[in-house]
Design a protein around this motif. Structure first.
Motif, PDB file in Angstrom:
ATOM      1  N   VAL A 109       0.828  -1.199   0.000  1.00 52.32           N
ATOM      2  CA  VAL A 109       0.000   0.000   0.000  1.00 52.32           C
ATOM      3  C   VAL A 109       0.866   1.255   0.000  1.00 52.32           C
ATOM      4  O   VAL A 109       0.716   2.126  -0.859  1.00 52.32           O
ATOM      5  N   ALA A 110       1.777   1.355   0.956  1.00 51.51           N
ATOM      6  CA  ALA A 110       2.596   2.566   1.056  1.00 51.51           C
ATOM      7  C   ALA A 110       3.803   2.273   1.935  1.00 51.51           C
ATOM      8  O   ALA A 110       3.784   1.356   2.758  1.00 51.51           O
ATOM      9  N   ARG A 111       4.848   3.072   1.757  1.00 57.83           N
ATOM     10  CA  ARG A 111       6.016   2.942   2.608  1.00 57.83           C
ATOM     11  C   ARG A 111       6.625   4.317   2.822  1.00 57.83           C
ATOM     12  O   ARG A 111       6.435   5.231   2.013  1.00 57.83           O
ATOM     13  N   ILE A 112       7.360   4.434   3.914  1.00 57.23           N
ATOM     14  CA  ILE A 112       8.135   5.638   4.196  1.00 57.23           C
ATOM     15  C   ILE A 112       9.527   5.179   4.567  1.00 57.23           C
ATOM     16  O   ILE A 112       9.721   4.327   5.446  1.00 57.23           O
ATOM     17  N   ARG A 113      10.512   5.714   3.872  1.00 52.78           N
ATOM     18  CA  ARG A 113      11.893   5.303   4.093  1.00 52.78           C
ATOM     19  C   ARG A 113      12.488   6.063   5.264  1.00 52.78           C
ATOM     20  O   ARG A 113      11.922   7.045   5.738  1.00 52.78           O
ATOM     21  N   SER A 114      13.653   5.641   5.700  1.00 55.24           N
ATOM     22  CA  SER A 114      14.318   6.290   6.836  1.00 55.24           C
ATOM     23  C   SER A 114      14.681   7.741   6.511  1.00 55.24           C
ATOM     24  O   SER A 114      14.838   8.558   7.425  1.00 55.24           O
ATOM     25  N   ARG A 119      11.320   9.764   2.545  1.00 55.66           N
ATOM     26  CA  ARG A 119      10.660   9.674   1.243  1.00 55.66           C
ATOM     27  C   ARG A 119       9.566   8.602   1.280  1.00 55.66           C
ATOM     28  O   ARG A 119       9.719   7.569   1.917  1.00 55.66           O
ATOM     29  N   THR A 120       8.498   8.891   0.576  1.00 51.81           N
ATOM     30  CA  THR A 120       7.346   7.984   0.590  1.00 51.81           C
ATOM     31  C   THR A 120       7.052   7.447  -0.805  1.00 51.81           C
ATOM     32  O   THR A 120       7.370   8.072  -1.820  1.00 51.81           O
ATOM     33  N   THR A 121       6.448   6.284  -0.812  1.00 48.82           N
ATOM     34  CA  THR A 121       5.969   5.655  -2.033  1.00 48.82           C
ATOM     35  C   THR A 121       4.580   5.114  -1.750  1.00 48.82           C
ATOM     36  O   THR A 121       4.348   4.551  -0.679  1.00 48.82           O
ATOM     37  N   THR A 122       3.663   5.313  -2.704  1.00 50.68           N
ATOM     38  CA  THR A 122       2.287   4.871  -2.528  1.00 50.68           C
ATOM     39  C   THR A 122       1.851   4.063  -3.746  1.00 50.68           C
ATOM     40  O   THR A 122       2.198   4.418  -4.878  1.00 50.68           O
ATOM     41  N   ALA A 123       1.097   3.008  -3.511  1.00 53.78           N
ATOM     42  CA  ALA A 123       0.604   2.185  -4.609  1.00 53.78           C
ATOM     43  C   ALA A 123      -0.346   3.002  -5.489  1.00 53.78           C
ATOM     44  O   ALA A 123      -1.077   3.871  -4.995  1.00 53.78           O
ATOM     45  N   ASP A 124      -0.329   2.710  -6.773  1.00 54.84           N
ATOM     46  CA  ASP A 124      -1.182   3.440  -7.714  1.00 54.84           C
ATOM     47  C   ASP A 124      -2.660   3.336  -7.332  1.00 54.84           C
ATOM     48  O   ASP A 124      -3.422   4.285  -7.528  1.00 54.84           O
ATOM     49  N   SER A 125      -3.053   2.200  -6.773  1.00 54.84           N
ATOM     50  CA  SER A 125      -4.462   1.974  -6.460  1.00 54.84           C
ATOM     51  C   SER A 125      -4.987   2.895  -5.363  1.00 54.84           C
ATOM     52  O   SER A 125      -6.206   3.085  -5.244  1.00 54.84           O
ATOM     53  N   VAL A 126      -4.098   3.471  -4.576  1.00 56.93           N
ATOM     54  CA  VAL A 126      -4.535   4.331  -3.472  1.00 56.93           C
ATOM     55  C   VAL A 126      -3.937   5.730  -3.575  1.00 56.93           C
ATOM     56  O   VAL A 126      -4.198   6.582  -2.699  1.00 56.93           O
ATOM     57  N   LYS A 127      -3.170   5.986  -4.597  1.00 57.34           N
ATOM     58  CA  LYS A 127      -2.511   7.286  -4.741  1.00 57.34           C
ATOM     59  C   LYS A 127      -3.543   8.410  -4.805  1.00 57.34           C
ATOM     60  O   LYS A 127      -4.559   8.290  -5.487  1.00 57.34           O
ATOM     61  N   GLY A 128      -3.274   9.464  -4.057  1.00 58.59           N
ATOM     62  CA  GLY A 128      -4.194  10.584  -4.001  1.00 58.59           C
ATOM     63  C   GLY A 128      -5.269  10.425  -2.941  1.00 58.59           C
ATOM     64  O   GLY A 128      -5.991  11.381  -2.635  1.00 58.59           O
ATOM     65  N   ARG A 129      -5.397   9.214  -2.397  1.00 59.70           N
ATOM     66  CA  ARG A 129      -6.400   8.959  -1.351  1.00 59.70           C
ATOM     67  C   ARG A 129      -5.751   8.585  -0.018  1.00 59.70           C
ATOM     68  O   ARG A 129      -6.266   8.957   1.037  1.00 59.70           O
ATOM     69  N   PHE A 130      -4.647   7.850  -0.056  1.00 58.67           N
ATOM     70  CA  PHE A 130      -3.974   7.386   1.159  1.00 58.67           C
ATOM     71  C   PHE A 130      -2.655   8.123   1.323  1.00 58.67           C
ATOM     72  O   PHE A 130      -1.947   8.373   0.340  1.00 58.67           O
ATOM     73  N   THR A 131      -2.310   8.425   2.567  1.00 59.04           N
ATOM     74  CA  THR A 131      -1.056   9.091   2.875  1.00 59.04           C
ATOM     75  C   THR A 131      -0.387   8.413   4.061  1.00 59.04           C
ATOM     76  O   THR A 131      -1.026   8.226   5.098  1.00 59.04           O
ATOM     77  N   ILE A 132       0.876   8.073   3.893  1.00 58.30           N
ATOM     78  CA  ILE A 132       1.646   7.507   4.991  1.00 58.30           C
ATOM     79  C   ILE A 132       2.488   8.604   5.634  1.00 58.30           C
ATOM     80  O   ILE A 132       3.011   9.487   4.943  1.00 58.30           O
ATOM     81  N   SER A 133       2.583   8.558   6.950  1.00 55.90           N
ATOM     82  CA  SER A 133       3.398   9.536   7.669  1.00 55.90           C
ATOM     83  C   SER A 133       3.901   8.884   8.949  1.00 55.90           C
ATOM     84  O   SER A 133       3.481   7.789   9.306  1.00 55.90           O
ATOM     85  N   MET A 160      -6.426   7.369   5.392  1.00 55.81           N
ATOM     86  CA  MET A 160      -7.167   6.825   4.258  1.00 55.81           C
ATOM     87  C   MET A 160      -8.423   7.661   4.035  1.00 55.81           C
ATOM     88  O   MET A 160      -9.301   7.699   4.903  1.00 55.81           O
ATOM     89  N   ASN A 161      -8.480   8.331   2.910  1.00 55.86           N
ATOM     90  CA  ASN A 161      -9.633   9.162   2.555  1.00 55.86           C
ATOM     91  C   ASN A 161     -10.333   8.591   1.324  1.00 55.86           C
ATOM     92  O   ASN A 161      -9.763   7.770   0.600  1.00 55.86           O
TER      93      ASN A 161
END
Length: 119
Positions: free
Chosen positions: A48-53, A56-70, A82-83
């Motif tokens: 779904v998503a990851r945040i590196r040390s 920097r973040t990466t989000t799956a295309d299926s949730v991009k623009g709706r989900f945010t990792i922090s 998750m919105n």
């Protein structure tokens, strides 16, 4: 060792929002990345998503623009906001921590938290 405990799952109607939390304990400061995965019934676990040390973040295309990792380092907690939830987002959501074993691999997993989105 790293221990991960997810919370924040539940039931919501389509279009609604939820925030998942992952409390990190143990040697979590050494994690090379933190991530969220999900597994729907009858399907394989998916990223779904990851945040590196380095933040920097990466989000799956299926949730991009709706989900945010922090993350809140002071609270040792990683979040997944998750919105605009859709019924297809229904799954068990897992938190994961990466460990450097040559490369950063997903070495530690939480027990998961259920998210159910109804129409």
């Amino acid at each position: 060792q790293v221990q991960l405990v997810e919370s924040g799952g539940g039931s919501v109607q389509a279009g609604g929002s939820l925030q998942l939390s992952c409390k990190v304990s143990g040697n979590g400061a050494s994690a090379c990345a933190m991530g969220w995965f999900r597994q729907a019934p009858g399907k394989e676990r998916e990223f779904v998503a990851r945040i590196r040390s380095d933040g920097r973040t990466t989000t799956a295309d299926s949730v991009k623009g709706r989900f945010t990792i922090s993350q809140d380092i002071g609270k040792n907690t990683v979040y997944l906001q998750m919105n605009s939830l859709q019924t297809e987002d229904t799954a068990v959501y897992f938190c994961a921590a990466g460990d450097v074993r040559g490369i950063c691999v997903w070495a530690y997993w939480g027990q998961g938290t259920q998210v159910t989105v109804s129409s």
